[in-house]
Design a protein around this motif. Structure first.
Motif, short mmCIF file in Angstrom:
data_model
loop_
_atom_site.label_atom_id
_atom_site.label_comp_id
_atom_site.label_asym_id
_atom_site.label_seq_id
_atom_site.Cartn_x
_atom_site.Cartn_y
_atom_site.Cartn_z
N MET A 1 0.85 -1.18 0.04
CA MET A 1 0.01 -0.18 -0.14
C MET A 1 0.80 1.19 -0.05
O MET A 1 1.78 1.44 0.87
CB MET A 1 -0.86 -0.10 1.39
N GLU A 2 0.76 2.18 -0.92
CA GLU A 2 1.27 3.46 -0.92
C GLU A 2 0.79 4.47 0.21
O GLU A 2 -0.17 4.14 0.65
CB GLU A 2 1.17 4.05 -2.25
N ILE A 3 1.55 5.32 0.48
CA ILE A 3 1.37 6.48 1.33
C ILE A 3 -0.20 7.18 1.15
O ILE A 3 -0.91 7.57 1.92
CB ILE A 3 2.47 7.27 1.78
N GLY A 4 -0.18 7.07 -0.25
CA GLY A 4 -1.56 7.96 -0.58
C GLY A 4 -2.56 7.43 -0.35
O GLY A 4 -3.77 7.75 0.04
N GLU A 5 -2.75 6.06 -0.44
CA GLU A 5 -3.69 5.30 -0.20
C GLU A 5 -4.07 5.09 1.17
O GLU A 5 -5.27 5.07 2.02
CB GLU A 5 -3.56 3.63 -0.53
N VAL A 6 -3.00 5.16 2.26
CA VAL A 6 -2.95 5.32 3.63
C VAL A 6 -3.75 6.51 3.93
O VAL A 6 -4.51 6.55 4.74
CB VAL A 6 -1.73 5.15 4.36
N VAL A 7 -3.21 7.64 3.45
CA VAL A 7 -3.73 9.02 3.72
C VAL A 7 -5.15 8.68 3.34
O VAL A 7 -6.23 9.44 3.96
CB VAL A 7 -3.14 10.12 3.11
N MET A 8 -5.64 8.48 1.88
CA MET A 8 -7.05 8.26 1.66
C MET A 8 -8.04 7.54 2.32
O MET A 8 -9.03 7.88 3.00
CB MET A 8 -7.07 7.82 0.18
N TRP A 9 -7.59 6.38 3.01
CA TRP A 9 -8.44 5.43 3.84
C TRP A 9 -8.46 6.39 5.11
O TRP A 9 -9.64 5.94 5.88
CB TRP A 9 -7.83 4.16 3.85
N GLY A 10 -7.55 6.84 5.71
CA GLY A 10 -7.46 7.58 7.07
C GLY A 10 -8.58 8.70 6.84
O GLY A 10 -9.13 9.08 7.68
N PHE A 11 -8.45 9.46 5.84
CA PHE A 11 -9.69 10.52 5.78
C PHE A 11 -10.94 10.02 5.50
O PHE A 11 -11.85 10.67 6.24
CB PHE A 11 -8.93 11.51 4.37
N LEU A 12 -11.09 8.99 4.65
CA LEU A 12 -12.69 8.43 4.78
C LEU A 12 -12.83 7.98 6.04
O LEU A 12 -14.29 8.17 6.48
CB LEU A 12 -12.39 7.42 3.67
N ALA A 13 -12.06 7.33 6.70
CA ALA A 13 -12.55 7.00 8.05
C ALA A 13 -12.90 7.97 8.95
O ALA A 13 -14.00 7.95 9.85
CB ALA A 13 -11.34 6.18 8.92
N MET A 14 -12.09 9.22 8.88
CA MET A 14 -12.41 10.33 9.84
C MET A 14 -13.76 10.93 9.23
O MET A 14 -14.57 11.32 10.19
CB MET A 14 -11.37 11.40 9.63
N LEU A 15 -14.19 10.89 7.92
CA LEU A 15 -15.40 11.43 7.41
C LEU A 15 -16.63 10.40 8.06
O LEU A 15 -17.65 11.16 8.16
CB LEU A 15 -15.34 11.36 5.90
N ILE A 16 -16.32 9.21 8.35
CA ILE A 16 -17.29 8.41 8.80
C ILE A 16 -17.29 8.59 10.35
O ILE A 16 -18.40 8.75 10.96
CB ILE A 16 -17.13 6.83 8.62
N VAL A 17 -16.22 8.56 11.14
CA VAL A 17 -16.12 8.64 12.56
C VAL A 17 -16.57 9.88 13.14
O VAL A 17 -17.24 10.00 14.41
CB VAL A 17 -14.76 8.01 13.06
N LEU A 18 -16.14 11.08 12.66
CA LEU A 18 -16.58 12.11 13.13
C LEU A 18 -17.92 12.57 13.32
O LEU A 18 -18.47 12.89 14.18
CB LEU A 18 -15.58 13.27 12.51
N PRO A 19 -18.86 12.30 12.26
CA PRO A 19 -20.05 12.72 12.44
C PRO A 19 -20.81 11.73 13.27
O PRO A 19 -21.86 12.09 13.98
CB PRO A 19 -20.74 12.30 10.88
N VAL A 20 -20.42 10.48 13.13
CA VAL A 20 -20.95 9.54 14.30
C VAL A 20 -20.68 9.99 15.47
O VAL A 20 -21.69 9.49 16.62
CB VAL A 20 -20.47 8.13 13.89
#
Length: 99
Positions: A1-20
């Motif tokens: 996994m490249e660093i870009g993919e890790v950042v993208m998945w981290g950002f998507l996880a934050m988009l889900i976790v923060l509103p919840v």
């Protein structure tokens, strides 16, 4: 996994976790107010910001916390007339007239 993919998945996880988590805090606040409890949520993550960007505020907070623990000093006989009367401590507020 490249660093870009890790950042993208981290950002998507934050988009889900923060509103919840915000919805959970809103639900919890509503529930506590309905029960008549005092509502206060922790802001511990923000306390470190004062220490970095405004150190005098952190110092003021530390002094205020220390002052809340320390009791008021007891009067001594040299404080003036009417302060210590025998075995009683008299606090003159000015509301009652002393004879």
């Amino acid at each position: 996994m490249e660093i870009g993919e890790v950042v993208m998945w981290g950002f998507l996880a934050m988009l889900i976790v923060l509103p919840v988590s915000m919805l959970w805090m809103a639900f919890d606040t509503h529930r506590r107010r309905r029960r008549g409890e005092e509502v206060s949520h922790s802001s511990g993550g923000l306390l470190g910001m004062d220490e970095i960007w405004h150190p005098s505020a952190e110092n003021a907070r530390a002094v205020w916390d220390a002052e809340q623990i320390v009791p008021a000093p007891a009067p001594v006989p040299g404080d003036g007339p009417g302060v210590i009367d025998g075995n009683r401590i008299v606090i003159e507020t000015g509301l009652r007239h002393t004879a």
